[in-house]
Design an enzyme around this catalytic site. Sequence first.
Site, PDB file in Angstrom:
ATOM      1  N   CYS A   1      -4.228  -0.669  -2.344  1.00  0.00           N
ATOM      2  CA  CYS A   1      -4.697   0.696  -2.578  1.00  0.00           C
ATOM      3  C   CYS A   1      -4.375   1.068  -4.016  1.00  0.00           C
ATOM      4  O   CYS A   1      -3.437   0.537  -4.616  1.00  0.00           O
ATOM      5  CB  CYS A   1      -4.115   1.690  -1.583  1.00  0.00           C
ATOM      6  SG  CYS A   1      -2.406   2.152  -1.833  1.00  0.00           S
TER       7      CYS A   1
ATOM      8  N   CYS B   1       0.876  -1.172   0.000  1.00  0.00           N
ATOM      9  CA  CYS B   1       0.000   0.000   0.000  1.00  0.00           C
ATOM     10  C   CYS B   1       0.913   1.220   0.000  1.00  0.00           C
ATOM     11  O   CYS B   1       2.115   1.096  -0.219  1.00  0.00           O
ATOM     12  CB  CYS B   1      -0.991  -0.010   1.164  1.00  0.00           C
ATOM     13  SG  CYS B   1      -0.276   0.243   2.781  1.00  0.00           S
TER      14      CYS B   1
ATOM     15  N   CYS C   1       3.531   0.423  -8.293  1.00  0.00           N
ATOM     16  CA  CYS C   1       4.175  -0.837  -7.923  1.00  0.00           C
ATOM     17  C   CYS C   1       5.312  -1.164  -8.883  1.00  0.00           C
ATOM     18  O   CYS C   1       5.121  -1.200 -10.096  1.00  0.00           O
ATOM     19  CB  CYS C   1       3.157  -1.965  -7.944  1.00  0.00           C
ATOM     20  SG  CYS C   1       3.845  -3.560  -7.452  1.00  0.00           S
TER      21      CYS C   1
END
Length: 142
Positions: free
Chosen positions: A84, A11, A91
Site C-alpha cells: 500500500c 501494509c 517503511c
Amino acid sequence: MSRPATVLVLCTGNSCRSILAEALFRQLGGGRVEVVSAGSQPAGRVDPRTERVLDEAGIDHDWARSKSVTEFLGRSFDHVITVCDHAAETCPTFPGPARRTHWSIEDPAGATGTAEEQLVVYRATLADLRQRISEFLVTLGG
C-alpha cells in the site's frame, strides 16, 4: 541447497493485503521463501473477509495475526514488499540487503455494497496478489 529468501510484506493495518500476500507466499513459495507480514499501524485483528476468501481458496491462515512492523526492526530481510502507498511512505529501513519492492494495491477493506459485493473485491485482491507473487517467485529462481 541455498537458504530461502527472507521476505517481509508491509501494509498499514496488517489485516487484509499483507495477510493475503503472506498466505500466498506460504502456499506458492515451495520452501524458497520465509515470509512474515506486518503493519505500520496494525489493526490488531485479521479482517474476517480476508479469512473468508482464504478459506474459499483453500489457503491455510491459522498462523495469521495482525502485528506491528516494530516486531521486526533490527531483523535482516532479503526483500521488503510494501502493498500500500502509505506503508511505502512510512517503511522503516531494515539492515542487510533488503531489496524494496512496492505494489500499489487498493485496500479491499474500503469496499462498499452488499457483503457479496465486498467479497468480490477481496477475491480480486487475492487474484492480483497471486499474479504478482507468482511473477516475483520466478525472479528468485530455484
